[in-house]
Design a protein around this motif. Structure first.
Motif, mmCIF file in Angstrom:
data_model
loop_
_atom_site.group_PDB
_atom_site.id
_atom_site.type_symbol
_atom_site.label_atom_id
_atom_site.label_comp_id
_atom_site.label_asym_id
_atom_site.label_seq_id
_atom_site.Cartn_x
_atom_site.Cartn_y
_atom_site.Cartn_z
ATOM 1 N N SER A 10 -6.622 13.926 -5.939
ATOM 2 C CA SER A 10 -5.846 13.304 -4.926
ATOM 3 C C SER A 10 -6.848 11.760 -3.918
ATOM 4 O O SER A 10 -8.343 12.148 -4.199
ATOM 5 C CB SER A 10 -5.798 14.119 -3.991
ATOM 6 O OG SER A 10 -7.004 14.395 -3.282
ATOM 7 N N HIS A 11 -5.802 11.403 -2.800
ATOM 8 C CA HIS A 11 -6.480 10.534 -2.594
ATOM 9 C C HIS A 11 -7.479 11.173 -1.434
ATOM 10 O O HIS A 11 -8.550 10.212 -1.069
ATOM 11 C CB HIS A 11 -5.583 9.330 -1.683
ATOM 12 C CG HIS A 11 -3.984 8.444 -2.138
ATOM 13 N ND1 HIS A 11 -3.350 8.635 -1.394
ATOM 14 C CD2 HIS A 11 -4.569 8.155 -3.736
ATOM 15 C CE1 HIS A 11 -3.020 7.980 -3.004
ATOM 16 N NE2 HIS A 11 -3.504 7.369 -3.985
ATOM 17 N N ALA A 12 -7.414 12.104 -0.582
ATOM 18 C CA ALA A 12 -8.403 13.091 -0.025
ATOM 19 C C ALA A 12 -9.897 12.800 -0.978
ATOM 20 O O ALA A 12 -10.642 12.772 0.097
ATOM 21 C CB ALA A 12 -7.089 14.102 0.332
ATOM 22 N N TYR A 15 -11.018 9.585 -1.006
ATOM 23 C CA TYR A 15 -11.713 9.313 -0.305
ATOM 24 C C TYR A 15 -13.199 9.799 0.182
ATOM 25 O O TYR A 15 -13.684 9.475 0.618
ATOM 26 C CB TYR A 15 -10.829 9.393 1.266
ATOM 27 C CG TYR A 15 -11.076 9.005 1.828
ATOM 28 C CD1 TYR A 15 -10.866 7.721 2.692
ATOM 29 C CD2 TYR A 15 -11.645 9.917 3.454
ATOM 30 C CE1 TYR A 15 -10.954 7.649 4.170
ATOM 31 C CE2 TYR A 15 -11.774 9.715 4.579
ATOM 32 C CZ TYR A 15 -11.110 8.558 5.049
ATOM 33 O OH TYR A 15 -11.950 7.833 6.401
ATOM 34 N N SER A 111 -0.551 3.224 -5.587
ATOM 35 C CA SER A 111 -0.024 4.205 -3.819
ATOM 36 C C SER A 111 -2.040 4.106 -2.734
ATOM 37 O O SER A 111 -1.699 4.201 -1.916
ATOM 38 C CB SER A 111 0.142 5.644 -4.563
ATOM 39 O OG SER A 111 -0.462 6.379 -3.666
ATOM 40 N N TRP A 112 -2.959 3.842 -3.431
ATOM 41 C CA TRP A 112 -3.897 3.389 -2.833
ATOM 42 C C TRP A 112 -4.232 3.049 -1.740
ATOM 43 O O TRP A 112 -4.096 2.716 -0.603
ATOM 44 C CB TRP A 112 -4.956 4.071 -3.952
ATOM 45 C CG TRP A 112 -6.419 3.704 -3.229
ATOM 46 C CD1 TRP A 112 -7.555 2.964 -2.829
ATOM 47 C CD2 TRP A 112 -7.440 4.696 -2.664
ATOM 48 N NE1 TRP A 112 -8.057 2.634 -2.250
ATOM 49 C CE2 TRP A 112 -8.614 3.951 -2.829
ATOM 50 C CE3 TRP A 112 -7.194 6.207 -3.244
ATOM 51 C CZ2 TRP A 112 -10.041 4.866 -1.678
ATOM 52 C CZ3 TRP A 112 -8.672 7.291 -2.259
ATOM 53 C CH2 TRP A 112 -10.074 6.454 -1.979
ATOM 54 N N ASN A 114 -1.110 0.874 -0.705
ATOM 55 C CA ASN A 114 -0.109 0.984 0.442
ATOM 56 C C ASN A 114 -0.637 2.709 1.513
ATOM 57 O O ASN A 114 -0.955 2.403 2.937
ATOM 58 C CB ASN A 114 0.400 1.440 0.146
ATOM 59 C CG ASN A 114 1.770 0.223 -0.220
ATOM 60 O OD1 ASN A 114 2.132 -0.664 0.459
ATOM 61 N ND2 ASN A 114 1.296 0.702 -1.865
ATOM 62 N N ARG A 115 -2.446 3.368 1.462
ATOM 63 C CA ARG A 115 -2.496 4.015 2.096
ATOM 64 C C ARG A 115 -3.190 3.326 2.748
ATOM 65 O O ARG A 115 -3.240 3.658 4.291
ATOM 66 C CB ARG A 115 -3.522 4.983 1.701
ATOM 67 C CG ARG A 115 -3.720 6.134 2.541
ATOM 68 C CD ARG A 115 -4.455 7.207 1.581
ATOM 69 N NE ARG A 115 -4.559 8.510 1.977
ATOM 70 C CZ ARG A 115 -4.129 9.168 1.832
ATOM 71 N NH1 ARG A 115 -3.026 9.663 1.343
ATOM 72 N NH2 ARG A 115 -3.799 10.381 2.817
ATOM 73 N N PHE A 116 -4.015 2.077 2.586
ATOM 74 C CA PHE A 116 -5.142 1.036 3.359
ATOM 75 C C PHE A 116 -5.112 0.269 3.726
ATOM 76 O O PHE A 116 -6.029 -0.488 4.162
ATOM 77 C CB PHE A 116 -6.704 1.767 2.620
ATOM 78 C CG PHE A 116 -7.286 3.822 2.219
ATOM 79 C CD1 PHE A 116 -7.623 4.241 3.080
ATOM 80 C CD2 PHE A 116 -7.215 3.544 0.643
ATOM 81 C CE1 PHE A 116 -7.913 5.654 3.268
ATOM 82 C CE2 PHE A 116 -7.689 4.920 0.764
ATOM 83 C CZ PHE A 116 -8.267 5.980 1.839
ATOM 84 N N ASP A 118 -2.500 -2.384 6.076
ATOM 85 C CA ASP A 118 -1.391 -1.500 6.911
ATOM 86 C C ASP A 118 0.180 -3.371 6.380
ATOM 87 O O ASP A 118 -0.510 -3.934 5.666
ATOM 88 C CB ASP A 118 -1.701 -1.873 8.558
ATOM 89 C CG ASP A 118 -2.113 -4.012 8.709
ATOM 90 O OD1 ASP A 118 -1.832 -4.317 8.231
ATOM 91 O OD2 ASP A 118 -2.674 -3.116 10.149
ATOM 92 N N LEU A 142 8.247 0.265 3.250
ATOM 93 C CA LEU A 142 6.911 1.071 2.585
ATOM 94 C C LEU A 142 8.073 2.347 1.380
ATOM 95 O O LEU A 142 7.631 3.102 0.707
ATOM 96 C CB LEU A 142 6.173 2.505 3.579
ATOM 97 C CG LEU A 142 4.966 2.745 3.125
ATOM 98 C CD1 LEU A 142 4.299 2.412 2.214
ATOM 99 C CD2 LEU A 142 4.891 3.687 4.426
#
Length: 196
Positions: A10-12, A15, A111-112, A114-116, A118, A142
């Motif tokens: 996962s991203h989390a 991260y 996806s990464w 678009n998470r980090f 803005d 989005l």
């Protein structure tokens, strides 16, 4: 060997591994030309087109062997999982198997990013995205995909426009070279925005 779906990360989880500065996790980016415009800091770039798992393992052997390899491409649907599987099979074929788990980044770099990044194109955390350049990305809402790399989808109008832009830019550079002047400096994103 038969194909076995590899586990996703996962991203989390990635991260926190990056934040902790874990040397046990190495990110492997297998994108080709779509790698331009941003990447995960510290990721090793081994393009899918020339990917060789033995070269990757040789590169890693010159460092402390990681406990986990995390592969990704733009969406982690084809290139990333394929290279991850090849690496997994290669590691398992070795007599002395290093204890390395192989994972695939859930959602890939699309996806990464678009998470980090803005909606204005500002990187929210420099530890997660390096060399982000809006010249290679277009922004849509989005719910329609968010940031889209200009080379993401070969069958879209967007990609056809990207190819026309690259052809036009090459012709423009050639014309300017003959005149001895510099090119305009417009990005593909600027041209698409001005054509709307």
């Amino acid at each position: 060997m038969a194909f076995r779906p590899l586990k996703r990360i996962s991203h989390a989880e990635l991260y926190w591994s990056i934040l902790e500065g874990s040397k046990d996790v190495v990110v492997v980016d297998v994108r080709g030309s779509d790698q331009r415009g941003g990447h995960i800091p510290g990721a090793l770039h081994f393009p899918y087109e020339t990917f060789d798992p033995s070269s990757l393992i040789t590169t890693l052997s010159s460092k402390k062997t990681p406990k986990r390899l995390v592969f990704h491409c733009m969406f982690s649907q084809q290139r990333g999982p394929a290279c991850a599987q090849r690496t997994h099979d290669f590691i398992n074929s070795q007599r002395q198997r290093p204890e390395i788990s192989v994972r695939v980044l859930l959602g890939g770099f699309h996806s990464w990013i678009n998470r980090f990044v803005d909606p204005r194109g500002q990187v929210l955390d420099q530890r997660m995205i390096a060399d982000f350049d809006t010249k290679f990305w277009l922004r849509s809402p989005l719910d329609q995909g968010g940031w889209q790399h200009i080379m993401e989808s070969p069958f879209t109008v967007l990609n056809e426009a990207a190819l026309r832009f690259l052809e036009d830019q090459a012709a423009e550079e050639e014309a300017h070279a003959r005149k001895g002047s510099s090119k305009s400096g417009l990005s593909f994103a600027d041209i698409v925005r001005s054509s709307k």
